[in-house]
Design a protein around this motif. Structure first.
Motif, PDB file in Angstrom:
ATOM      1  N   CYS A   1       4.568   0.097  -5.846  1.00  0.00           N
ATOM      2  CA  CYS A   1       3.414   0.017  -4.864  1.00  0.00           C
ATOM      3  C   CYS A   1       2.433  -1.062  -5.872  1.00  0.00           C
ATOM      4  O   CYS A   1       2.096  -0.974  -6.843  1.00  0.00           O
TER       5      CYS A   1
ATOM      6  N   ASP B   1      -0.462  -2.011  -7.016  1.00  0.00           N
ATOM      7  CA  ASP B   1      -1.561  -1.535  -7.044  1.00  0.00           C
ATOM      8  C   ASP B   1      -2.343  -1.699  -8.767  1.00  0.00           C
ATOM      9  O   ASP B   1      -1.076  -2.180  -9.710  1.00  0.00           O
TER      10      ASP B   1
ATOM     11  N   SER C   1       0.844  -1.216   0.015  1.00  0.00           N
ATOM     12  CA  SER C   1       0.135   0.025  -0.077  1.00  0.00           C
ATOM     13  C   SER C   1       1.009   1.265  -0.061  1.00  0.00           C
ATOM     14  O   SER C   1       2.155   1.117   0.280  1.00  0.00           O
TER      15      SER C   1
ATOM     16  N   GLU D   1      -3.993  -6.482   2.971  1.00  0.00           N
ATOM     17  CA  GLU D   1      -3.330  -5.732   1.831  1.00  0.00           C
ATOM     18  C   GLU D   1      -2.082  -6.686   1.398  1.00  0.00           C
ATOM     19  O   GLU D   1      -1.734  -6.636   0.291  1.00  0.00           O
TER      20      GLU D   1
END
Length: 331
Positions: A80, A82, A69, A157
């Motif tokens: 990161c 994502d 995150s 996460e």
């Protein structure tokens, strides 16, 4: 000695199985910060770097410091995990696979070990609250003790990050539990001063990292090799240390509730002067011991590999060679 050395060299070039993954040889490029991800995106240079590792014959190369995150980033420009980054990560994994290699994503959360400030977060998270020495360099002088909601969110996460790594084409994920990052902060008695179920005894300090491991195994354990990296010796008074005790106690406690029967698991031990040691667990039992040194040094002295094997219940010694930071010497 010559025969043993020749055997080790031949073995280094032979395949090895890590859970669902078979590596073409036992050469591993360790996770190191190449500084080639401007704005948190793998650059063409970083893609080429790992592709060159595979082209040179490395069995497994590792993409370092993939934060789960933005809150978990330690450095500016850190990758990161994502959805926006997935196409760039896919370009990297495709490039490695095209050269015949495999690639692992190191997944991490920095906790209070961070040089970045997250908007809306006054104090970085850690196992315990109080003063934050590393924060002196970023103006974050205090850290906040994580509560149950924080742990639930961050464990999720890690699992989501592992799933994104799988979607991006990675063959393995390496959960970073060492080097002072968040999960290491729970493991270390220097950081972890809690007096609840997550502090005190080693079993308690392992509770949250073990939960993260369980979540990751549940998320991707059938498809990806799962690696855990932790620092065996912290090099400071009051910290973790002592090779034999660390391995003999840590491994059973770590896997007790980690559900290793569903997947092979590597626990990575870094030893300051001797490089890399790994314990390979399958179906809940340690079956292999991989190292790049005939003797291993820790805070309680030098130990022959055979003594470590006997203490930890390992029944086979095999060779793995790590390339990069922490590379050791054959002895």
């Amino acid at each position: 000695m010559k025969d043993a050395a020749a055997h080790d060299v031949a073995l280094a070039y032979s395949p090895v199985v890590i859970g669902p993954l078979t590596l073409r040889n036992r050469f591993v490029k360790s996770a190191t910060n190449e500084g080639m991800s401007p704005d948190g995106v793998p650059s063409r240079q970083l893609v080429q770097f790992h592709a060159d590792m595979a082209a040179g014959g490395v069995g497994l190369t590792t993409l370092a410091y993939c934060a789960v995150s933005t809150q978990g980033c330690t450095l500016p420009n850190q990758i990161c995990l994502d959805r926006a980054t997935l196409p760039h990560l896919r370009a990297l994994t495709d490039a490695v696979h095209a050269k015949g290699g495999a690639v692992s994503a190191q997944v991490t959360h920095g906790g209070c070990f961070t040089f970045t400030k997250v908007p809306g977060q006054s104090r970085p998270l850690s196992a315990s609250g109080g003063s934050n020495k590393i924060g002196l360099m970023s103006g974050q002088y205090l850290k906040r003790q994580m509560n149950a909601a924080d742990m639930e969110r961050i464990a999720a996460e890690f699992a989501r990050g592992a799933q994104l790594a799988r979607e991006a084409g990675f063959d393995a994920v390496e959960i970073h539990m060492g080097h002072g990052y968040l999960l290491s902060q729970f493991l270390s008695p220097l950081y972890n001063k809690r007096n609840d179920l997550y502090g005190g005894t080693l079993d308690n300090r392992l509770r949250f990292p073990r939960e993260v491991l369980r979540r990751v195994l549940d998320a991707v354990g059938e498809d990806l090799a799962v690696i855990c990296k932790y620092s065996m010796v912290e090099g400071a008074r009051g910290g973790n240390g002592g090779l034999l005790n660390s391995m003999a106690v840590f491994i059973p406690l770590m896997t007790q509730k980690g559900r290793p029967s569903r997947v092979s698991l590597f626990i990575v031990h870094e030893v300051a002067s001797a490089g890399l040691v790994l314990a390979h667990l399958l179906a809940g039992q340690v079956i292999e011991f991989l190292c790049i040194a005939r003797q291993i040094e820790s805070s309680d002295g030098w130990h022959p590999v055979g003594a470590v094997v006997e203490q930890t219940g390992l029944n086979e010694t095999v060779l793995l060679v790590q390339i990069g930071q922490g590379f050791g010497q054959f002895r």
